[in-house]
Design a protein around this motif. Structure first.
Motif, PDB file in Angstrom:
ATOM      1  N   MET A 166       0.838  -1.194   0.000  1.00  0.00           N
ATOM      2  CA  MET A 166       0.000   0.000   0.000  1.00  0.00           C
ATOM      3  C   MET A 166       0.878   1.252   0.000  1.00  0.00           C
ATOM      4  O   MET A 166       0.605   2.220  -0.692  1.00  0.00           O
ATOM      5  CB  MET A 166      -0.906  -0.011   1.238  1.00  0.00           C
ATOM      6  N   VAL A 167       1.960   1.194   0.760  1.00  0.00           N
ATOM      7  CA  VAL A 167       2.735   2.416   0.964  1.00  0.00           C
ATOM      8  C   VAL A 167       3.495   2.822  -0.296  1.00  0.00           C
ATOM      9  O   VAL A 167       3.615   4.012  -0.592  1.00  0.00           O
ATOM     10  CB  VAL A 167       3.667   2.273   2.203  1.00  0.00           C
ATOM     11  N   VAL A 168       3.942   1.854  -1.069  1.00  0.00           N
ATOM     12  CA  VAL A 168       4.719   2.207  -2.265  1.00  0.00           C
ATOM     13  C   VAL A 168       3.871   2.952  -3.317  1.00  0.00           C
ATOM     14  O   VAL A 168       4.253   4.033  -3.759  1.00  0.00           O
ATOM     15  CB  VAL A 168       5.423   0.954  -2.853  1.00  0.00           C
ATOM     16  N   PRO A 169       2.685   2.418  -3.695  1.00  0.00           N
ATOM     17  CA  PRO A 169       1.862   3.207  -4.635  1.00  0.00           C
ATOM     18  C   PRO A 169       1.414   4.558  -4.058  1.00  0.00           C
ATOM     19  O   PRO A 169       1.316   5.537  -4.798  1.00  0.00           O
ATOM     20  CB  PRO A 169       0.658   2.313  -4.931  1.00  0.00           C
ATOM     21  N   LEU A 170       1.178   4.605  -2.743  1.00  0.00           N
ATOM     22  CA  LEU A 170       0.775   5.874  -2.141  1.00  0.00           C
ATOM     23  C   LEU A 170       1.899   6.899  -2.237  1.00  0.00           C
ATOM     24  O   LEU A 170       1.670   8.058  -2.589  1.00  0.00           O
ATOM     25  CB  LEU A 170       0.390   5.682  -0.669  1.00  0.00           C
ATOM     26  N   ILE A 171       3.126   6.459  -1.951  1.00  0.00           N
ATOM     27  CA  ILE A 171       4.258   7.380  -2.027  1.00  0.00           C
ATOM     28  C   ILE A 171       4.417   7.892  -3.447  1.00  0.00           C
ATOM     29  O   ILE A 171       4.585   9.092  -3.676  1.00  0.00           O
ATOM     30  CB  ILE A 171       5.561   6.701  -1.534  1.00  0.00           C
ATOM     31  N   SER A 172       4.311   6.974  -4.420  1.00  0.00           N
ATOM     32  CA  SER A 172       4.530   7.450  -5.792  1.00  0.00           C
ATOM     33  C   SER A 172       3.399   8.373  -6.236  1.00  0.00           C
ATOM     34  O   SER A 172       3.621   9.311  -7.000  1.00  0.00           O
ATOM     35  CB  SER A 172       4.739   6.292  -6.760  1.00  0.00           C
ATOM     36  N   ALA A 173       2.170   8.134  -5.738  1.00  0.00           N
ATOM     37  CA  ALA A 173       1.065   9.027  -6.103  1.00  0.00           C
ATOM     38  C   ALA A 173       1.246  10.399  -5.466  1.00  0.00           C
ATOM     39  O   ALA A 173       1.080  11.428  -6.115  1.00  0.00           O
ATOM     40  CB  ALA A 173      -0.265   8.424  -5.663  1.00  0.00           C
ATOM     41  N   LEU A 174       1.623  10.415  -4.195  1.00  0.00           N
ATOM     42  CA  LEU A 174       1.755  11.695  -3.488  1.00  0.00           C
ATOM     43  C   LEU A 174       2.984  12.470  -3.939  1.00  0.00           C
ATOM     44  O   LEU A 174       2.999  13.692  -3.912  1.00  0.00           O
ATOM     45  CB  LEU A 174       1.816  11.468  -1.976  1.00  0.00           C
ATOM     46  N   GLU A 175       4.017  11.734  -4.365  1.00  0.00           N
ATOM     47  CA  GLU A 175       5.223  12.405  -4.831  1.00  0.00           C
ATOM     48  C   GLU A 175       4.931  13.276  -6.045  1.00  0.00           C
ATOM     49  O   GLU A 175       5.512  14.333  -6.219  1.00  0.00           O
ATOM     50  CB  GLU A 175       6.292  11.365  -5.189  1.00  0.00           C
ATOM     51  N   GLY A 176       4.009  12.797  -6.890  1.00  0.00           N
ATOM     52  CA  GLY A 176       3.690  13.548  -8.101  1.00  0.00           C
ATOM     53  C   GLY A 176       2.835  14.772  -7.837  1.00  0.00           C
ATOM     54  O   GLY A 176       2.592  15.568  -8.736  1.00  0.00           O
ATOM     55  N   MET A 177       2.388  14.912  -6.609  1.00  0.00           N
ATOM     56  CA  MET A 177       1.476  16.017  -6.319  1.00  0.00           C
ATOM     57  C   MET A 177       2.259  17.269  -5.952  1.00  0.00           C
ATOM     58  O   MET A 177       3.132  17.256  -5.105  1.00  0.00           O
ATOM     59  CB  MET A 177       0.576  15.612  -5.153  1.00  0.00           C
ATOM     60  N   ASP A 178       1.914  18.348  -6.622  1.00  0.00           N
ATOM     61  CA  ASP A 178       2.582  19.614  -6.376  1.00  0.00           C
ATOM     62  C   ASP A 178       2.078  20.210  -5.059  1.00  0.00           C
ATOM     63  O   ASP A 178       0.879  20.275  -4.828  1.00  0.00           O
ATOM     64  CB  ASP A 178       2.240  20.563  -7.542  1.00  0.00           C
ATOM     65  N   ASP A 179       3.008  20.631  -4.213  1.00  0.00           N
ATOM     66  CA  ASP A 179       2.599  21.216  -2.920  1.00  0.00           C
ATOM     67  C   ASP A 179       1.696  22.430  -3.107  1.00  0.00           C
ATOM     68  O   ASP A 179       0.867  22.737  -2.258  1.00  0.00           O
ATOM     69  CB  ASP A 179       3.830  21.651  -2.119  1.00  0.00           C
TER      70      ASP A 179
END
Lengths: 285, 360
Positions: A166-179
Motif C-alpha cells: 500500500m505504501v509504495v503506490p501511495l508514495i509514488s502518487a503523493l510524490e507527483g502532487m505539487d505542494d
C-alpha cells in the motif's frame, strides 16, 4: 520490411504468450474442469455441479467465505489508514534527502520472508513471549495473557504483511502532487479537513486504488498469516481450500472453492472500482 | 480612500538571511501594483506573507484596516494566483472555479450563475465541462485567474503567472490582464522579474532589491527618473560609463577616454568616481545644434542590430573603443546609415544621469 517487423514482434511476444498460456490459462482451465467433475456411486468420473452446490448448502463454507471477504476488506481499510499518514509524512513533510532514507527503512523488513516476520510477531505476542514477560515483570499484570490466536492478532499480522504494497503506490502518487495544490486550496478558503478530502484523496486516488487492489488480493489469498497468527479459529477461506486438497484429498471440491474465491475477489474489486469511480487500467498503470 | 493593503516595518528572516528587510508601503484600492525585482530579491516571500503562507518575523500587515497576523490563509480576503497556476487536475474548469465558492457555502444556483459570469468575463464561455489537461497555456492562465477572482477578493496576488507562457502569448496576456483589471476593479498585486510586464500593466511599480524597495513610482517616472543606481540599471536598457568628476555645480564629468560631458547628479555623493547612465533613445543622432546644455560627440557605427521598431546601433564613442547602444528610429532620415559611418551625436545633460559608483 514488414515480415521483418512481424518476426521481431513474434520473438518478443512469445515469452509473454507462453507465460500467460502455460502458467495462467492452462492451470485454470484444468482447475475449472476439475471443479465441474465428480464421482458417481460407481466411482466413475462424471460432469456435475455438485461441488458448487455443496458450497451453497453447507453453512460453514458460506460463513467462512463471507468472513474472509469482510476481513480482507477490513485489512485493506486498516492498511490504508496506517500507511497514508506515513506516505504523506515521507513525501510532503520531511526533506527529500531524508525521505529516501525513510523509504528504505520502510522497505527493510520486507527483505526477510513473510514467514520469518510472522514468527517474529509470534515471539512478541505469545503467552510466554516478550510483551507478556515485560508486562508481568514490570508488575502491570499478574499473569501472562495469550495474545495470539484471535481475530485481532490475525488482522494485525495481515495489515503488517501487506503494508508495503500500500505504501509504495501511495508514495509514488503523493510524490507527483505539487505542494502548491494544497496551498492553492488553502488560499481559496478550504480548511485542512476539506483539503484532505477534496484535494489530496482525489489526487492520490489512482495510487489508493492500485494499493487497495493488491492488498485486498494478498489478504484474501493469504494462507500463512491467518494460519499462524489466527490459529484454529482463523477460519480463512484459503484454509478450506487447503483442507480439501491436502486433508480430504478432494481435489474437485478444492478446485470449486478456488474458483469461488476467484469470483469473489473479482466481484469485490469490480464493485470497489465502481464505488470509487476509478478505472482499472488507470489505477494499475 | 483607505488603502487596501498597509504594511509597516515588515521583516522576514531565514536564519542568517534577511529576505524582506523592514518594508513600509501601501496599496491603493483598485490599483494595479507591481513588485519588480531580480530573482532572490524577496518578492515571493513578501507575497507569501501577504497570502498567509509565511509568518513575518516582525512588523504588521493590515488588509482593509484589519490586522492579519492571526488570520490563516483560508480566512484572508486575498487570493493568490500561483506561478505554476496550481489548477486542480482532478476537477474540470467549472469545478475549479466553483471550489472557493463552495467553501464559502454559497448556494448551488448562485454558484452556477457566478461561475458562468466569470467564464464569460475571461472569454471561456462553454469551457466549463472541459478538463484542465485539455486547455492551452493561456486558457489555464485565465482559469487560474477566474478561480481567484470569482471570490471577489480585496486583493488579488499574482506570482509571475506569465512566466511559463511563450513570448507571443505573454504579450497578449499582458494586455488582457490589464484590461481585466480595469473591468473588474479588483486591486491586483503583481510580482515579476520582467520589467516590461511591470511597466506595461501597472499603475504603480515597486522595484525591489535585496529585501528592500528601491523606489515606488509610476512606470513613467521609474523609467525617466530612476531614484537609485539599481533602478537605473534594472529598469529599461541603458549605457553605463564610468566617469570622474571634473567640476561640481554645474556638474562636469570626464570619461576614462577623456570625453568631457555635462551631467546631472541624482544621489548626493561626495565621491568623485561616478557612473554615468544614458538611455539608448536619449542619444540624438545628426542633431542640429542644440543649446549650451547639450553634449556633443561623434559616433562610429560598428554594428546595426535590426529589430523592426526596436532597431539599435552599436557605436564607439569618439576615438575610444567604448561601445554605446543607440536607438535608431526607423524612418527615411537614418536609412542610409551603415557600418563604419561616423555620425554626429548628442545628448541633453538632463539625460546624463550620474549615480555613485557601487562598491565592487
Amino acid at each position: 520490411m514488414k515480415t521483418h517487423f512481424r518476426l521481431g514482434l513474434f520473438i518478443f511476444l512469445t515469452p509473454v504468450l507462453l507465460w500467460l498460456l502455460l502458467l495462467i490459462v492452462v492451470p485454470h482451465l484444468e482447475l475449472l474442469m476439475m471443479s465441474l467433475q465428480g464421482k458417481d456411486d460407481m466411482g466413475k468420473a462424471v460432469w456435475t455441479f455438485a461441488n458448487y452446490r455443496h458450497f451453497f448448502v453447507e453453512k460453514i463454507y458460506w460463513y467462512t467465505f463471507v468472513r474472509t471477504a469482510l476481513y480482507a476488506i477490513t485489512v485493506t481499510v486498516l492498511t490504508f489508514c496506517v500507511t497514508f499518514p506515513v506516505a504523506f509524512y515521507i513525501t510532503k513533510v520531511v526533506s527529500p534527502k531524508f525521505s529516501g532514507f525513510l523509504t528504505i527503512l520502510l522497505l527493510m523488513p520486507f527483505w526477510v520472508s513473510e514467514l520469518v516476520r510472522v514468527y517474529g510477531w509470534m515471539i512478541l505476542l505469545r503467552e510466554s513471549g516478550v510483551i507478556n514477560h515485560l508486562l508481568v515483570s514490570s508488575g502491570l499484570m499478574d499473569s501472562p495473557v495469550e495474545m495470539l490466536y484471535n481475530d485481532i492478532s490475525m488482522l494485525m499480522g495481515l495489515v503488517y504483511t501487506s503494508m508495503l504494497f500500500m505504501v509504495v503506490p501511495l508514495i509514488s502518487a503523493l510524490e507527483g502532487m505539487d505542494d502548491s495544490l494544497i496551498e492553492a486550496a488553502h488560499d481559496l478558503g478550504a480548511s485542512p479537513l476539506t483539503i484532505f478530502f477534496r484535494i489530496i484523496i482525489p489526487y492520490a486516488a489512482p495510487g489508493i486504488t492500485s494499493g487497495s487492489i493488491v492488498v485486498f488480493m494478498l489478504a484474501l489469498g493469504n494462507y500463512l498469516t491467518p494460519k499462524l497468527m489466527g490459529g484454529k479459529n482463523s477460519l480463512w477461506f484459503t484454509e478450506q481450500i487447503y483442507n480439501e486438497f491436502i486433508a480430504s484429498f478432494n481435489w474437485n471440491q478444492g478446485a470449486a472453492f478456488g474458483f469461488l474465491l476467484l469470483a469473489l475477489s473479482s466481484v469485490i474489486i469490480w464493485f470497489g472500482l465502481k464505488l470509487s469511480r476509478q478505472e482499472l487500467g488507470r489505477a494499475l498503470s | 480612500m483607505a488603502p487596501v493593503l498597509e504594511i509597516q516595518n515588515l521583516r522576514k528572516e531565514f536564519d542568517a538571511f534577511t529576505a524582506v528587510d523592514t518594508l513600509n508601503f501601501q496599496v491603493e484600492e483598485g490599483s494595479f501594483f507591481s513588485i519588480l525585482g531580480p530573482s532572490g530579491c524577496g518578492k515571493t516571500t513578501l507575497l507569501r506573507m501577504i497570502a498567509g503562507f509565511q509568518e513575518p518575523t516582525s512588523g504588521t500587515l493590515c488588509i482593509r484596516g484589519r490586522d492579519m497576523s492571526e488570520v490563516p490563509p483560508n480566512r484572508r480576503p486575498v487570493n493568490l494566483v500561483f506561478q505554476n497556476l496550481a489548477l486542480f487536475p482532478m476537477m474540470n474548469v467549472q469545478e475549479n472555479i466553483a471550489f472557493g465558492l463552495k467553501r464559502q457555502g454559497v448556494g448551488k444556483d448562485e454558484i452556477r450563475k457566478r461561475v458562468d459570469a466569470m467564464l464569460e468575463r475571461v472569454d471561456l464561455t462553454g469551457y466549463g465541462k472541459k478538463n484542465i489537461s485539455q486547455l492551452s497555456g493561456g486558457q489555464k492562465q485565465r482559469v487560474a485567474i477566474a478561480r481567484s477572482l470569482v471570490l471577489e477578493p480585496s486583493l488579488l496576488l499574482l506570482d509571475e503567472p506569465l512566466g511559463a507562457l511563450d513570448l507571443k502569448l505573454r504579450e497578449q496576456m499582458k494586455i488582457e490582464l490589464k484590461k481585466l483589471q480595469a473591468e473588474v476593479g479588483t486591486t491586483f498585486m503583481y510580482i515579476t522579474h520582467d520589467q516590461s510586464e511591470a511597466l506595461v500593466m501597472s499603475d504603480r511599480v515597486a522595484v525591489m532589491n535585496r529585501g528592500r524597495f528601491e523606489q515606488i513610482d509610476s512606470p513613467r517616472n521609474l523609467y525617466a527618473n530612476p531614484a537609485t543606481r539599481f533602478v537605473a540599471g534594472f529598469v529599461g536598457e541603458t549605457n553605463i560609463l564610468p566617469v570622474s568628476v571634473v567640476s561640481r555645480s554645474p556638474l562636469k564629468v570626464v570619461t576614462s577616454f577623456g570625453l568631457e560631458l555635462q551631467a546631472t547628479q541624482v544621489n548626493d555623493s561626495s565621491s568623485d568616481e561616478l557612473d554615468l547612465f544614458i538611455r539608448p533613445e536619449a542619444i540624438i543622432l545628426q542633431h542640429d545644434g542644440g543649446g549650451d546644455d547639450f553634449n556633443r560627440f561623434s559616433l562610429t557605427v560598428r554594428n546595426i542590430l535590426f529589430d523592426g521598431s526596436n532597431t539599435k546601433i552599436l557605436a564607439t564613442i569618439g576615438a575610444s573603443d567604448y561601445e554605446l547602444t543607440v536607438a535608431l528610429p526607423q524612418n527615411e532620415q537614418f536609412a542610409h546609415i551603415g557600418k563604419g559611418d561616423v555620425i554626429d551625436a548628442g545628448v541633453h545633460l538632463s539625460s546624463c544621469r550620474c549615480y555613485p559608483r557601487e562598491a565592487a
